[in-house]
Design a protein around this motif. Structure first.
Motif, PDB file in Angstrom:
ATOM      1  N   GLY A 153      -4.908 -14.370  -0.937  1.00 22.56           N
ATOM      2  CA  GLY A 153      -5.379 -13.069  -0.480  1.00 22.56           C
ATOM      3  C   GLY A 153      -4.302 -12.032  -0.263  1.00 22.56           C
ATOM      4  N   ALA A 154      -4.598 -11.124   0.660  1.00 25.14           N
ATOM      5  CA  ALA A 154      -3.751  -9.963   0.911  1.00 25.14           C
ATOM      6  C   ALA A 154      -3.261  -9.966   2.353  1.00 25.14           C
ATOM      7  CB  ALA A 154      -4.527  -8.683   0.626  1.00 25.14           C
ATOM      8  N   ILE A 155      -2.230  -9.180   2.593  1.00 24.80           N
ATOM      9  CA  ILE A 155      -1.766  -8.912   3.949  1.00 24.80           C
ATOM     10  C   ILE A 155      -1.701  -7.402   4.127  1.00 24.80           C
ATOM     11  CG2 ILE A 155      -0.466 -11.050   4.186  1.00 24.80           C
ATOM     12  CD1 ILE A 155       2.055  -9.513   3.486  1.00 24.80           C
ATOM     13  N   GLU A 156      -1.749  -6.952   5.369  1.00 28.65           N
ATOM     14  CA  GLU A 156      -1.672  -5.519   5.603  1.00 28.65           C
ATOM     15  C   GLU A 156      -0.265  -4.999   5.314  1.00 28.65           C
ATOM     16  OE1 GLU A 156      -4.190  -3.663   8.825  1.00 28.65           O
ATOM     17  OE2 GLU A 156      -4.014  -5.698   9.594  1.00 28.65           O
ATOM     18  N   ARG A 157      -0.227  -3.825   4.706  1.00 27.22           N
ATOM     19  CA  ARG A 157       1.057  -3.199   4.430  1.00 27.22           C
ATOM     20  C   ARG A 157       1.716  -2.822   5.762  1.00 27.22           C
ATOM     21  NH1 ARG A 157       2.451  -0.518  -0.132  1.00 27.22           N
ATOM     22  NH2 ARG A 157       0.252  -0.297  -0.729  1.00 27.22           N
ATOM     23  N   PRO A 158       2.974  -3.168   5.950  1.00 20.10           N
ATOM     24  CA  PRO A 158       3.650  -2.769   7.191  1.00 20.10           C
ATOM     25  C   PRO A 158       3.736  -1.247   7.309  1.00 20.10           C
ATOM     26  CG  PRO A 158       4.906  -4.438   6.013  1.00 20.10           C
ATOM     27  CD  PRO A 158       3.837  -3.984   5.086  1.00 20.10           C
ATOM     28  N   SER A 159       3.715  -0.760   8.531  1.00 22.33           N
ATOM     29  CA  SER A 159       3.817   0.684   8.799  1.00 22.33           C
ATOM     30  C   SER A 159       5.001   0.928   9.721  1.00 22.33           C
ATOM     31  CB  SER A 159       2.522   1.198   9.437  1.00 22.33           C
ATOM     32  OG  SER A 159       1.416   1.009   8.587  1.00 22.33           O
ATOM     33  N   PRO A 160       6.236   0.820   9.202  1.00 20.08           N
ATOM     34  CA  PRO A 160       7.411   0.994  10.067  1.00 20.08           C
ATOM     35  C   PRO A 160       7.628   2.456  10.439  1.00 20.08           C
ATOM     36  CG  PRO A 160       8.097   0.657   7.794  1.00 20.08           C
ATOM     37  CD  PRO A 160       6.610   0.492   7.826  1.00 20.08           C
ATOM     38  N   LEU A 161       7.195   2.828  11.609  1.00 23.63           N
ATOM     39  CA  LEU A 161       7.406   4.183  12.100  1.00 23.63           C
ATOM     40  C   LEU A 161       7.921   4.095  13.530  1.00 23.63           C
ATOM     41  CD1 LEU A 161       4.669   4.811  14.022  1.00 23.63           C
ATOM     42  CD2 LEU A 161       3.645   4.937  11.772  1.00 23.63           C
ATOM     43  N   ASP A 179      -3.744   4.531  24.747  1.00 26.36           N
ATOM     44  CA  ASP A 179      -3.333   3.230  25.271  1.00 26.36           C
ATOM     45  C   ASP A 179      -3.048   2.222  24.166  1.00 26.36           C
ATOM     46  OD1 ASP A 179      -3.896   3.837  28.171  1.00 26.36           O
ATOM     47  OD2 ASP A 179      -5.894   4.155  27.320  1.00 26.36           O
ATOM     48  N   VAL A 180      -3.674   2.432  23.019  1.00 27.01           N
ATOM     49  CA  VAL A 180      -3.534   1.512  21.883  1.00 27.01           C
ATOM     50  C   VAL A 180      -3.433   2.333  20.601  1.00 27.01           C
ATOM     51  CG1 VAL A 180      -4.640  -0.333  20.544  1.00 27.01           C
ATOM     52  CG2 VAL A 180      -4.841  -0.315  23.034  1.00 27.01           C
ATOM     53  N   VAL A 181      -2.552   1.923  19.710  1.00 27.94           N
ATOM     54  CA  VAL A 181      -2.451   2.544  18.389  1.00 27.94           C
ATOM     55  C   VAL A 181      -2.646   1.458  17.338  1.00 27.94           C
ATOM     56  CG1 VAL A 181      -0.980   3.761  16.742  1.00 27.94           C
ATOM     57  CG2 VAL A 181      -0.903   4.378  19.168  1.00 27.94           C
ATOM     58  N   LEU A 182      -3.587   1.681  16.433  1.00 35.15           N
ATOM     59  CA  LEU A 182      -3.849   0.763  15.333  1.00 35.15           C
ATOM     60  C   LEU A 182      -3.351   1.401  14.038  1.00 35.15           C
ATOM     61  CD1 LEU A 182      -7.478  -0.403  16.223  1.00 35.15           C
ATOM     62  CD2 LEU A 182      -5.292  -1.408  16.933  1.00 35.15           C
ATOM     63  N   LEU A 183      -2.531   0.673  13.299  1.00 38.29           N
ATOM     64  CA  LEU A 183      -1.920   1.185  12.074  1.00 38.29           C
ATOM     65  C   LEU A 183      -2.585   0.554  10.853  1.00 38.29           C
ATOM     66  CD1 LEU A 183       1.820   0.868  13.179  1.00 38.29           C
ATOM     67  CD2 LEU A 183       0.357   2.896  13.326  1.00 38.29           C
ATOM     68  N   GLN A 184      -2.754   1.354   9.810  1.00 37.32           N
ATOM     69  CA  GLN A 184      -3.368   0.821   8.593  1.00 37.32           C
ATOM     70  C   GLN A 184      -2.977   1.705   7.400  1.00 37.32           C
ATOM     71  OE1 GLN A 184      -5.501   0.137   5.867  1.00 37.32           O
ATOM     72  NE2 GLN A 184      -4.879  -1.924   6.393  1.00 37.32           N
ATOM     73  N   HIS A 185      -2.190   1.161   6.503  1.00 41.60           N
ATOM     74  CA  HIS A 185      -1.836   1.868   5.269  1.00 41.60           C
ATOM     75  C   HIS A 185      -2.171   1.005   4.057  1.00 41.60           C
ATOM     76  CE1 HIS A 185       0.539   4.571   7.954  1.00 41.60           C
ATOM     77  NE2 HIS A 185       0.213   5.450   7.034  1.00 41.60           N
ATOM     78  N   GLY A 186      -3.334   0.389   4.104  1.00 38.60           N
ATOM     79  CA  GLY A 186      -3.775  -0.415   2.982  1.00 38.60           C
ATOM     80  C   GLY A 186      -3.274  -1.846   3.061  1.00 38.60           C
ATOM     81  N   VAL A 187      -3.627  -2.609   2.035  1.00 37.98           N
ATOM     82  CA  VAL A 187      -3.219  -4.010   1.960  1.00 37.98           C
ATOM     83  C   VAL A 187      -2.463  -4.243   0.657  1.00 37.98           C
ATOM     84  CG1 VAL A 187      -5.098  -4.853   3.413  1.00 37.98           C
ATOM     85  CG2 VAL A 187      -5.441  -4.683   0.940  1.00 37.98           C
ATOM     86  N   VAL A 188      -1.653  -5.297   0.645  1.00 33.34           N
ATOM     87  CA  VAL A 188      -0.862  -5.656  -0.533  1.00 33.34           C
ATOM     88  C   VAL A 188      -1.036  -7.144  -0.790  1.00 33.34           C
ATOM     89  CG1 VAL A 188       0.819  -3.818  -0.150  1.00 33.34           C
ATOM     90  CG2 VAL A 188       1.204  -6.058   0.870  1.00 33.34           C
ATOM     91  N   PRO A 189      -0.819  -7.601  -2.020  1.00 31.62           N
ATOM     92  CA  PRO A 189      -0.945  -9.037  -2.292  1.00 31.62           C
ATOM     93  C   PRO A 189       0.007  -9.848  -1.430  1.00 31.62           C
ATOM     94  CG  PRO A 189      -0.876  -7.788  -4.349  1.00 31.62           C
ATOM     95  CD  PRO A 189      -0.544  -6.818  -3.249  1.00 31.62           C
ATOM     96  N   ASN A 190      -0.473 -10.972  -0.936  1.00 29.37           N
ATOM     97  CA  ASN A 190       0.370 -11.915  -0.206  1.00 29.37           C
ATOM     98  C   ASN A 190       1.127 -12.749  -1.246  1.00 29.37           C
ATOM     99  OD1 ASN A 190       1.562 -13.834   1.377  1.00 29.37           O
ATOM    100  ND2 ASN A 190      -0.307 -14.565   2.330  1.00 29.37           N
ATOM    101  N   CYS A 240       8.907 -15.218   9.582  1.00 27.14           N
ATOM    102  CA  CYS A 240       7.892 -14.725   8.626  1.00 27.14           C
ATOM    103  C   CYS A 240       8.443 -14.653   7.211  1.00 27.14           C
ATOM    104  CB  CYS A 240       7.339 -13.370   9.073  1.00 27.14           C
ATOM    105  SG  CYS A 240       8.267 -11.929   8.511  1.00 27.14           S
ATOM    106  N   GLN A 241       9.756 -14.913   7.028  1.00 25.18           N
ATOM    107  CA  GLN A 241      10.403 -14.917   5.711  1.00 25.18           C
ATOM    108  C   GLN A 241      10.176 -13.626   4.938  1.00 25.18           C
ATOM    109  OE1 GLN A 241      11.395 -18.303   3.446  1.00 25.18           O
ATOM    110  NE2 GLN A 241       9.840 -19.568   4.420  1.00 25.18           N
ATOM    111  N   GLY A 242      10.125 -12.510   5.650  1.00 23.55           N
ATOM    112  CA  GLY A 242      10.053 -11.223   4.963  1.00 23.55           C
ATOM    113  C   GLY A 242       8.662 -10.728   4.645  1.00 23.55           C
ATOM    114  N   ARG A 243       7.635 -11.412   5.147  1.00 21.12           N
ATOM    115  CA  ARG A 243       6.277 -10.909   4.875  1.00 21.12           C
ATOM    116  C   ARG A 243       6.116  -9.480   5.385  1.00 21.12           C
ATOM    117  NH1 ARG A 243       4.652 -16.278   5.758  1.00 21.12           N
ATOM    118  NH2 ARG A 243       4.713 -15.991   8.005  1.00 21.12           N
ATOM    119  N   MET A 244       6.719  -9.180   6.543  1.00 17.06           N
ATOM    120  CA  MET A 244       6.525  -7.879   7.167  1.00 17.06           C
ATOM    121  C   MET A 244       7.512  -6.820   6.689  1.00 17.06           C
ATOM    122  SD  MET A 244       3.907  -7.876   9.108  1.00 17.06           S
ATOM    123  CE  MET A 244       4.187  -6.399  10.086  1.00 17.06           C
TER     124      MET A 244
END
Length: 472
Positions: free
Chosen positions: A116-124, A254-265, A414-418
């Motif tokens: 499957g896929a994992i969420e694309r990291p959102s480094p901000l 109080d909470v921030v949810l990040l989402q910039h799509g998904v990428v292949p795992n 995580c061996q670089g997944r993120m």
């Protein structure tokens, strides 16, 4: 070396994995499916067979389809090994896996990875603060534990999942403070040329419009083409700042949810050293596969979003096609029989893929996401900043693996997944090369941490052929 225990091993019980296993069993293949979760469904249909009706009603008709698919899989006769982590595979397709803290091995001449896929990291700035998480993770908590974030919640990013999670949380009684859409204005212009083809999949477009209407009717503030988001707080999230409409905005949240799509795992195929390509349209790596999911390693097939993001329904068709390819390779289907069975699956796959170019162009990640500020952490495991990665390039590092050696970026559990894709893109910009030229991390087994006691259990199974055949 031990002999084959099965005709086919499937790793991953999402839509692609379940469809592959069901098709394989129908064709008479002795099939085992390994999955980390206690129930089939994958991330998209997580906990589908046990989710409370009150929660299921909030998750829409897609979950109902997932429940039907999971129920059909459980009836098909494939051997299911739930709660199982596949942590290594050799080049002759011997799979080492762990269940209940003990490792065992299975092997087959054909293996389908449907990871499957994992969420694309959102480094901000501020994304490592407590109170920040991926939107998909919040959705999984809702599905698996009927748990939702408390307080004022802001969603930041772009793509269909951002809107879907916002509506699901709204229906669950969450205070959605805002949806901050970071989709660049230029993306819409680039997507327009794909509209005629996308109209061939109107259900996807209609669903998106319904989500927008739902949010607007609920009075949720929505900010378009937002840029420069940053999260602020002392000890945890307190505020979200960003630029929209030509001025800076500040929201108390109080909470921030990040989402910039998904990428292949790609962790699994990277470990297997199969060939990969950089998909420029999706800004992600994907393994190189043929129309039957076959990779550059004989017998190893990849199906579903792990081979390229296309969605759950496309993944089902892809999983079944991979199983047909496996059956043909094993001599269980003639080429004519394989191709005849594949025709309706290919028609379905083509229909589901029609909207993909439009979505890829519209929700292409903003450029700033791949070029974080120097003081922004990109590797959360080792707390390595984007500036440190750029420094490594200036010192002569030509790729992620050299950079890892000198800075420890990507060296965590995580061996670089993120951080993998982000590090590749930072280096590409710094060295004025393409991501495809820069390359990616090498992944080594075990894919995830495994205890020494679990390793030791392999000695017992290697001396007991009957236990090996049963995966014990």
């Amino acid at each position: 070396m031990s002999s084959d225990t099965h005709d086919l091993v499937v790793i991953g019980a999402g839509p692609a994995g379940m469809a592959a296993a069901m098709t394989a069993v129908e064709l008479g293949l002795k099939t085992v499916l390994l999955d980390e979760q206690p129930r089939p469904g994958g991330q998209i249909y997580r906990n589908a067979t046990a989710i409370p009706p009150s929660i299921a009603a909030r998750l829409g008709p897609e979950l109902a389809h997932g429940q039907e698919l999971a129920a059909a899989f459980l009836r098909c006769g494939a051997e299911m090994r739930p709660g199982t982590l596949a942590w290594d595979v050799t080049h002759d397709l011997l799979v080492s896996a762990q269940q209940a803290g003990r490792s065992f091995q299975v092997r087959a001449p054909q293996l389908i990875a449907a990871t499957g896929a994992i969420e694309r990291p959102s480094p901000l700035p501020g994304w490592t603060l407590p109170g920040v998480m991926n939107a998909g993770a919040a959705q999984l908590l809702l599905k698996s534990a009927a748990t939702v974030p408390a307080g004022r919640v802001a969603l930041v990013g772009s793509g269909p999942l951002l809107l879907l999670v916002a509506c699901q949380l709204l229906d669950a009684g969450v205070t959605v403070a805002a949806v901050v859409d970071t989709t660049p204005a230029a993306n819409l212009r680039g997507a327009l040329r794909h509209v005629p083809n996308a109209l061939g999949a109107p259900d996807v477009l209609v669903k998106g419009l319904r989500l927008l209407v739902r949010l607007r009717r609920a009075g949720v503030p929505m900010f378009k083409t937002a840029a420069a988001p940053r999260i602020e707080g002392q000890g945890r999230v307190q505020a979200l700042r960003f630029v929209a409409g030509g001025s800076e905005q500040r929201l108390d949240v109080d909470v921030v949810l990040l989402q910039h799509g998904v990428v292949p795992n790609t962790q699994f195929p990277r470990m297997m050293r199969v060939e990969h390509d950089w998909n420029e349209a999706q800004s992600a790596w994907q393994p190189r596969v043929d129309e039957w999911g076959q990779t550059s390693l004989a017998g190893l097939r990849i199906a579903g979003d792990g081979a390229g993001i296309a969605g759950a329904l496309a993944a089902e068709a892809g999983g079944a096609l991979a199983a047909l390819g496996a059956a043909h390779a094993l001599g269980r289907l003639s080429e004519h029989e394989r191709d005849a069975r594949a025709q309706p699956l290919r028609r379905a796959l083509s229909r589901h893929l029609r909207v993909r170019p439009f979505l890829d162009a519209l929700y292409r990640p903003p450029e700033w996401l791949a070029s974080p500020a120097d003081d922004t952490v990109v590797c959360r495991c080792e707390e390595v900043s984007a500036g440190r990665v750029r420094e490594m390039a200036q010192l002569g590092c030509q790729g992620p693996n050299q950079t890892k050696f000198f800075s420890r970026v990507g060296m965590g559990p995580c061996q670089g997944r993120m951080c993998g894709a982000t590090v590749t893109q930072i280096l590409a910009k710094e060295l004025n090369r393409s991501p495809g030229e820069i390359g990616a991390y090498r992944v080594r087994p075990p894919l995830k941490p495994v205890t020494f006691a679990s390793f030791a259990a392999l000695d017992e199974t290697e001396s007991d052929p009957a236990a090996l055949a049963q995966g014990k």
